[in-house]
Design a protein around this motif. Structure first.
Motif, PDB file in Angstrom:
ATOM      1  N   LEU A  82     -36.472 -14.578 -13.226  1.00  0.00           N
ATOM      2  CA  LEU A  82     -36.624 -14.036 -14.388  1.00  0.00           C
ATOM      3  C   LEU A  82     -35.086 -13.636 -14.621  1.00  0.00           C
ATOM      4  O   LEU A  82     -34.468 -13.152 -13.790  1.00  0.00           O
ATOM      5  N   GLU A  83     -34.296 -14.138 -15.767  1.00  0.00           N
ATOM      6  CA  GLU A  83     -33.031 -13.958 -15.966  1.00  0.00           C
ATOM      7  C   GLU A  83     -32.671 -12.456 -16.345  1.00  0.00           C
ATOM      8  O   GLU A  83     -33.262 -11.890 -17.096  1.00  0.00           O
ATOM      9  N   SER A  84     -31.697 -11.724 -15.880  1.00  0.00           N
ATOM     10  CA  SER A  84     -31.116 -10.302 -16.325  1.00  0.00           C
ATOM     11  C   SER A  84     -30.427 -10.583 -17.412  1.00  0.00           C
ATOM     12  O   SER A  84     -29.701 -11.369 -17.471  1.00  0.00           O
ATOM     13  N   TRP A  85     -30.622  -9.611 -18.174  1.00  0.00           N
ATOM     14  CA  TRP A  85     -30.171  -9.925 -19.662  1.00  0.00           C
ATOM     15  C   TRP A  85     -29.605  -8.441 -20.252  1.00  0.00           C
ATOM     16  O   TRP A  85     -30.419  -7.770 -20.429  1.00  0.00           O
ATOM     17  N   SER A  86     -28.338  -8.235 -20.282  1.00  0.00           N
ATOM     18  CA  SER A  86     -28.189  -6.883 -21.124  1.00  0.00           C
ATOM     19  C   SER A  86     -27.122  -6.983 -22.221  1.00  0.00           C
ATOM     20  O   SER A  86     -26.374  -7.956 -22.116  1.00  0.00           O
ATOM     21  N   ILE A  87     -27.264  -5.938 -22.830  1.00  0.00           N
ATOM     22  CA  ILE A  87     -26.460  -5.756 -24.064  1.00  0.00           C
ATOM     23  C   ILE A  87     -25.997  -4.505 -24.289  1.00  0.00           C
ATOM     24  O   ILE A  87     -26.526  -3.449 -23.861  1.00  0.00           O
ATOM     25  N   ASP A  88     -24.548  -4.195 -24.313  1.00  0.00           N
ATOM     26  CA  ASP A  88     -23.879  -2.679 -24.461  1.00  0.00           C
ATOM     27  C   ASP A  88     -24.555  -1.799 -25.638  1.00  0.00           C
ATOM     28  O   ASP A  88     -24.747  -2.350 -26.928  1.00  0.00           O
ATOM     29  N   GLY A  89     -24.840  -0.741 -25.362  1.00  0.00           N
ATOM     30  CA  GLY A  89     -25.277   0.509 -25.975  1.00  0.00           C
ATOM     31  C   GLY A  89     -24.474   1.389 -25.899  1.00  0.00           C
ATOM     32  O   GLY A  89     -23.271   1.404 -24.980  1.00  0.00           O
ATOM     33  N   ASP A  90     -24.563   2.627 -26.595  1.00  0.00           N
ATOM     34  CA  ASP A  90     -23.858   4.021 -25.797  1.00  0.00           C
ATOM     35  C   ASP A  90     -24.683   5.264 -26.109  1.00  0.00           C
ATOM     36  O   ASP A  90     -24.313   6.202 -25.932  1.00  0.00           O
ATOM     37  N   SER A  91     -26.113   4.931 -25.794  1.00  0.00           N
ATOM     38  CA  SER A  91     -27.237   6.004 -25.839  1.00  0.00           C
ATOM     39  C   SER A  91     -27.373   6.590 -26.945  1.00  0.00           C
ATOM     40  O   SER A  91     -28.452   7.230 -26.929  1.00  0.00           O
ATOM     41  N   SER A  92     -26.807   6.082 -28.126  1.00  0.00           N
ATOM     42  CA  SER A  92     -27.465   6.519 -29.619  1.00  0.00           C
ATOM     43  C   SER A  92     -28.403   5.771 -30.347  1.00  0.00           C
ATOM     44  O   SER A  92     -28.395   4.587 -29.676  1.00  0.00           O
ATOM     45  N   SER A  93     -28.960   6.242 -31.220  1.00  0.00           N
ATOM     46  CA  SER A  93     -30.077   5.358 -31.897  1.00  0.00           C
ATOM     47  C   SER A  93     -29.234   4.335 -32.817  1.00  0.00           C
ATOM     48  O   SER A  93     -29.686   3.079 -32.825  1.00  0.00           O
ATOM     49  N   GLU A  94     -27.946   4.631 -33.083  1.00  0.00           N
ATOM     50  CA  GLU A  94     -27.135   3.500 -33.922  1.00  0.00           C
ATOM     51  C   GLU A  94     -26.981   2.434 -33.088  1.00  0.00           C
ATOM     52  O   GLU A  94     -26.865   1.206 -33.292  1.00  0.00           O
ATOM     53  N   SER A  95     -26.519   2.655 -31.760  1.00  0.00           N
ATOM     54  CA  SER A  95     -26.392   1.614 -30.707  1.00  0.00           C
ATOM     55  C   SER A  95     -27.527   0.685 -30.547  1.00  0.00           C
ATOM     56  O   SER A  95     -27.397  -0.553 -30.238  1.00  0.00           O
ATOM     57  N   GLY A  96     -28.716   1.158 -30.682  1.00  0.00           N
ATOM     58  CA  GLY A  96     -29.970   0.354 -30.472  1.00  0.00           C
ATOM     59  C   GLY A  96     -30.008  -0.488 -31.784  1.00  0.00           C
ATOM     60  O   GLY A  96     -30.322  -1.647 -31.619  1.00  0.00           O
ATOM     61  N   ARG A  97     -29.681   0.068 -32.966  1.00  0.00           N
ATOM     62  CA  ARG A  97     -29.618  -0.813 -34.180  1.00  0.00           C
ATOM     63  C   ARG A  97     -28.608  -1.963 -34.000  1.00  0.00           C
ATOM     64  O   ARG A  97     -29.056  -3.012 -34.402  1.00  0.00           O
ATOM     65  N   ALA A 128     -34.035   3.412 -28.001  1.00  0.00           N
ATOM     66  CA  ALA A 128     -35.190   2.682 -28.088  1.00  0.00           C
ATOM     67  C   ALA A 128     -35.708   3.075 -29.670  1.00  0.00           C
ATOM     68  O   ALA A 128     -35.974   1.928 -30.314  1.00  0.00           O
ATOM     69  N   ILE A 129     -35.579   4.148 -30.048  1.00  0.00           N
ATOM     70  CA  ILE A 129     -35.953   4.657 -31.484  1.00  0.00           C
ATOM     71  C   ILE A 129     -34.912   3.655 -32.629  1.00  0.00           C
ATOM     72  O   ILE A 129     -35.616   3.142 -33.443  1.00  0.00           O
ATOM     73  N   GLY A 130     -33.766   3.457 -32.056  1.00  0.00           N
ATOM     74  CA  GLY A 130     -32.926   2.666 -32.903  1.00  0.00           C
ATOM     75  C   GLY A 130     -33.330   1.112 -32.896  1.00  0.00           C
ATOM     76  O   GLY A 130     -33.224   0.363 -34.022  1.00  0.00           O
ATOM     77  N   VAL A 131     -33.728   0.744 -31.947  1.00  0.00           N
ATOM     78  CA  VAL A 131     -34.076  -0.590 -31.585  1.00  0.00           C
ATOM     79  C   VAL A 131     -35.382  -0.906 -32.476  1.00  0.00           C
ATOM     80  O   VAL A 131     -35.607  -1.986 -33.378  1.00  0.00           O
ATOM     81  N   ILE A 132     -36.486  -0.125 -32.509  1.00  0.00           N
ATOM     82  CA  ILE A 132     -37.586  -0.080 -33.154  1.00  0.00           C
ATOM     83  C   ILE A 132     -37.311   0.069 -34.721  1.00  0.00           C
ATOM     84  O   ILE A 132     -37.866  -0.884 -35.654  1.00  0.00           O
TER      85      ILE A 132
END
Length: 352
Positions: A217-232, A256-260
């Protein structure tokens, strides 16, 4: 006898009036949790009648004790802060200490001001929620220059400071294994930003969770900054790729809320099209739609343990050096579901 000639009350006066030993009075003042409630009430009443409370305060001054602890926090608006503070204050109050709050808002000038205040002796110990050794008068202080100190929530990479927090690695591994158990094989981790040690620990747990399975299973990350805007923003960056994840493991609930929010704006359903899991279990997590599956931090317990470490160190005149990682709980709600079975759901869909 006039008020001017009356002698100051002594601990012997308190003991005699309360009908207990001098040692019991001393213990009731310094370690009230070790004295029966009925005895504490007698001692408290005797102190009030004799005026010994003021003398006890003077004794603290002579011994260079303030019976206060400073809590240095980057932001009191952090949803994790209030419950941690409840735990800190619970133990402090039980043991006769008060709590001062230093809110830095991430500004060096405010941190310096709080440290100058601390240097006046107005607090006996320090609880750090900032994740770094505080600035004092410009250059960084060393742990040896600080009063007895415990770091909370964000570890400080030095062996000289005690630390209490959630076991980020184990909890993140558990969250990742839960997503894999639902059939997800393309899971992305949205980080808390470069240089964030908590995020690094959670990413380590994520990678360990993926490694548990026999199929790669490939590990896969993308940078955020802990804010909802970074999730979006993370969602928008992912949607320029040809291959999409089926699940998001996010550094915290805000992300997570920003992602949703971003997925729903694009016309996707959670959890039917994508699953999302957060970390922290902030109060709002159970009130969004869908309710967020997340890792719950034992925040009050973290505060209680940290203050216990600190006050034990103050009483023994030894700097606390304990490290304790507490268990995080997986809270399953509505934002995670089985991985989509259709192949077209695993690749990028054109923007509606």
């Amino acid at each position: 006898m006039t008020e001017e000639t009356r002698k100051p009350a002594t601990i012997e006066d308190v003991a005699k009036l309360a009908g207990v030993s001098i040692a019991t009075v001393s213990r009731a003042i310094r370690n009230p949790e070790k004295v029966a409630e009925s005895t504490r009430k007698k001692v408290t009443a005797a102190i009030a009648r004799t005026g010994y409370t003021a003398n006890a305060m003077a004794q603290n001054l002579r011994m260079k004790r303030s019976q206060m602890v400073m809590v240095l926090a980057p932001s009191i608006a952090d949803p994790n802060f209030p419950t941690i503070l409840i735990g800190l204050e619970k133990i402090a109050n039980e043991r006769g200490y008060g709590v001062l709050i230093g809110n830095t808002e991430g500004e060096i000038a405010l941190e310096e001001a709080h440290m100058r205040f601390l240097s006046t002796g107005m607090a006996d110990g320090l609880v750090l929620l900032t994740g770094h050794v505080p600035v004092a008068g410009g250059p960084h202080a060393t742990p040896a220059q600080l009063p007895p100190t415990v770091a909370v929530g964000r570890p400080i990479e030095t062996e000289d400071l005690a630390y209490v927090g959630v076991d980020d690695v184990a909890a993140s591994k558990m969250a990742t294994e839960y997503l894999v158990s639902l059939g997800h094989r393309r899971i992305v981790y949205v980080t808390g930003g470069p240089g964030n040690i908590v995020s690094e620990h959670r990413e380590k747990g994520y990678r360990l969770g993926l490694a548990e399975y026999s199929e790669p299973l490939e590990s896969w990350s993308i940078d955020g900054d802990s804010s909802s805007e970074s999730g979006r923003a993370a969602v928008e960056r992912l949607f320029i790729k040809d291959t999409l994840p089926t699940a998001f493991f996010c550094f915290n609930d805000n992300t997570a809320i920003g992602v949703i929010s971003a997925l729903r704006l694009r016309g996707y359903r959670v959890p039917e099209d994508f699953s999302v899991i957060g970390f922290d279990d902030i109060p709002f997590a159970s009130h969004i739609t869908p309710a967020l599956t997340t890792i719950r931090q034992p925040r009050s317990q973290i505060g209680e343990r940290a203050m216990t470490f600190l006050l034990d160190g103050l009483e023994t005149r030894q700097k606390p050096r304990q490290h304790e990682l507490l268990h995080g709980d997986l809270v399953v709600r509505e934002s995670c579901g089985p991985a989509p079975s259709s192949a077209h759901q695993l690749t990028r869909r054109d923007t509606p």
